[in-house]
Scaffold this motif. Structure first.
Motif, PDB file in Angstrom:
ATOM      1  N   TYR A  19       0.826  -1.205   0.000  1.00  0.00           N
ATOM      2  CA  TYR A  19       0.000   0.000   0.000  1.00  0.00           C
ATOM      3  C   TYR A  19       0.862   1.257   0.000  1.00  0.00           C
ATOM      4  CZ  TYR A  19      -4.256  -2.625   1.105  1.00  0.00           C
ATOM      5  OH  TYR A  19      -5.330  -3.485   1.070  1.00  0.00           O
ATOM      6  N   THR A  20       0.497   2.197  -0.885  1.00  0.00           N
ATOM      7  CA  THR A  20       1.129   3.517  -0.889  1.00  0.00           C
ATOM      8  C   THR A  20       0.140   4.602  -0.490  1.00  0.00           C
ATOM      9  OG1 THR A  20       0.665   3.825  -3.249  1.00  0.00           O
ATOM     10  CG2 THR A  20       2.819   2.883  -2.655  1.00  0.00           C
ATOM     11  N   TYR A  21      -1.152   4.283  -0.592  1.00  0.00           N
ATOM     12  CA  TYR A  21      -2.198   5.235  -0.216  1.00  0.00           C
ATOM     13  C   TYR A  21      -3.473   4.473   0.128  1.00  0.00           C
ATOM     14  CZ  TYR A  21      -5.759   8.788  -0.249  1.00  0.00           C
ATOM     15  OH  TYR A  21      -6.801   9.597   0.134  1.00  0.00           O
ATOM     16  N   VAL A  22      -4.186   4.940   1.146  1.00  0.00           N
ATOM     17  CA  VAL A  22      -5.535   4.469   1.472  1.00  0.00           C
ATOM     18  C   VAL A  22      -6.346   5.679   1.928  1.00  0.00           C
ATOM     19  CG1 VAL A  22      -4.882   2.104   2.086  1.00  0.00           C
ATOM     20  CG2 VAL A  22      -4.871   3.853   3.849  1.00  0.00           C
ATOM     21  N   ASN A  23      -7.606   5.768   1.499  1.00  0.00           N
ATOM     22  CA  ASN A  23      -8.414   6.892   1.968  1.00  0.00           C
ATOM     23  C   ASN A  23      -9.067   6.553   3.308  1.00  0.00           C
ATOM     24  OD1 ASN A  23     -10.591   5.269   1.153  1.00  0.00           O
ATOM     25  ND2 ASN A  23     -11.559   6.850  -0.114  1.00  0.00           N
ATOM     26  N   ASP A  24      -9.670   7.571   3.921  1.00  0.00           N
ATOM     27  CA  ASP A  24     -10.274   7.387   5.244  1.00  0.00           C
ATOM     28  C   ASP A  24     -11.411   6.373   5.223  1.00  0.00           C
ATOM     29  OD1 ASP A  24      -8.573   9.156   6.535  1.00  0.00           O
ATOM     30  OD2 ASP A  24      -9.931  10.872   6.312  1.00  0.00           O
ATOM     31  N   ALA A  25     -12.201   6.362   4.139  1.00  0.00           N
ATOM     32  CA  ALA A  25     -13.324   5.416   4.062  1.00  0.00           C
ATOM     33  C   ALA A  25     -12.825   3.979   4.135  1.00  0.00           C
ATOM     34  CB  ALA A  25     -14.121   5.646   2.776  1.00  0.00           C
ATOM     35  N   PHE A  30     -12.851  -1.042   7.102  1.00  0.00           N
ATOM     36  CA  PHE A  30     -12.173  -2.310   7.321  1.00  0.00           C
ATOM     37  C   PHE A  30     -11.387  -2.364   8.636  1.00  0.00           C
ATOM     38  CE2 PHE A  30     -12.599  -1.714   2.686  1.00  0.00           C
ATOM     39  CZ  PHE A  30     -13.572  -2.675   2.483  1.00  0.00           C
ATOM     40  N   GLY A  31     -11.437  -1.271   9.409  1.00  0.00           N
ATOM     41  CA  GLY A  31     -10.857  -1.285  10.744  1.00  0.00           C
ATOM     42  C   GLY A  31      -9.344  -1.145  10.789  1.00  0.00           C
ATOM     43  N   PHE A  32      -8.772  -0.439   9.809  1.00  0.00           N
ATOM     44  CA  PHE A  32      -7.323  -0.222   9.778  1.00  0.00           C
ATOM     45  C   PHE A  32      -7.006   1.242  10.026  1.00  0.00           C
ATOM     46  CE2 PHE A  32      -8.007  -3.625   6.516  1.00  0.00           C
ATOM     47  CZ  PHE A  32      -7.408  -4.659   7.217  1.00  0.00           C
ATOM     48  N   THR A  33      -5.766   1.512  10.381  1.00  0.00           N
ATOM     49  CA  THR A  33      -5.238   2.870  10.369  1.00  0.00           C
ATOM     50  C   THR A  33      -4.212   2.933   9.243  1.00  0.00           C
ATOM     51  OG1 THR A  33      -3.394   2.391  11.864  1.00  0.00           O
ATOM     52  CG2 THR A  33      -5.498   3.085  12.887  1.00  0.00           C
ATOM     53  N   GLU A  34      -3.922   4.121   8.780  1.00  0.00           N
ATOM     54  CA  GLU A  34      -2.910   4.271   7.725  1.00  0.00           C
ATOM     55  C   GLU A  34      -1.591   3.626   8.145  1.00  0.00           C
ATOM     56  OE1 GLU A  34      -2.192   7.974   5.721  1.00  0.00           O
ATOM     57  OE2 GLU A  34      -4.285   8.581   6.025  1.00  0.00           O
ATOM     58  N   ASP A  35      -1.198   3.822   9.390  1.00  0.00           N
ATOM     59  CA  ASP A  35       0.065   3.266   9.878  1.00  0.00           C
ATOM     60  C   ASP A  35       0.108   1.747   9.801  1.00  0.00           C
ATOM     61  OD1 ASP A  35       0.919   5.832  10.454  1.00  0.00           O
ATOM     62  OD2 ASP A  35       0.484   5.687  12.594  1.00  0.00           O
ATOM     63  N   GLN A  36      -1.039   1.105   9.913  1.00  0.00           N
ATOM     64  CA  GLN A  36      -1.085  -0.356   9.857  1.00  0.00           C
ATOM     65  C   GLN A  36      -0.925  -0.905   8.444  1.00  0.00           C
ATOM     66  OE1 GLN A  36      -4.934  -0.629  11.886  1.00  0.00           O
ATOM     67  NE2 GLN A  36      -3.945  -1.967  13.397  1.00  0.00           N
TER      68      GLN A  36
END
Length: 109
Positions: A19-25, A30-36
């Protein structure tokens, strides 16, 4: 609008499937944080039986950049089950026509 969407999931992965990017939605659903997830392989965020579907979609998108490849995937939910989702894969190329990232937009089905 995809960046701030509450109903569409936007992700990008590098050539190795990290992963290089994920949006807030995506994170909220799915219960993740960007750091994860940023910098991590996408595999644990897809049902194990759907990993081959992801690989095939990415291969097809790479073979025909600019063409959207649509697939259905099961994604884990925070309660231990799975959500059914539909994803559009699109290969993103740099100015020299080399693969840069895979962009995927997902929605609930």
């Amino acid at each position: 609008s995809l960046l701030a969407s509450n109903t569409s999931y936007l992700i990008r992965t590098d050539v190795n499937g990290n992963y290089t990017y994920v949006n807030d939605a995506f994170c909220k659903k799915f219960g993740f944080t960007e750091d994860q997830v940023i910098g991590k392989f996408y595999g644990p965020t897809v049902h194990p039986e759907d990993l081959g579907v992801c690989e095939k979609a990415a291969t097809l998108a790479l073979q025909d950049p600019g063409k959207v490849v649509t697939v259905e995937l099961r994604k884990p939910n925070p309660q231990g089950g799975f959500f059914f989702t539909e994803w559009e894969f699109l290969a993103i190329l740099n100015s020299r026509g080399e693969f840069l990232e895979m962009q995927c937009v997902g929605r609930d089905i």
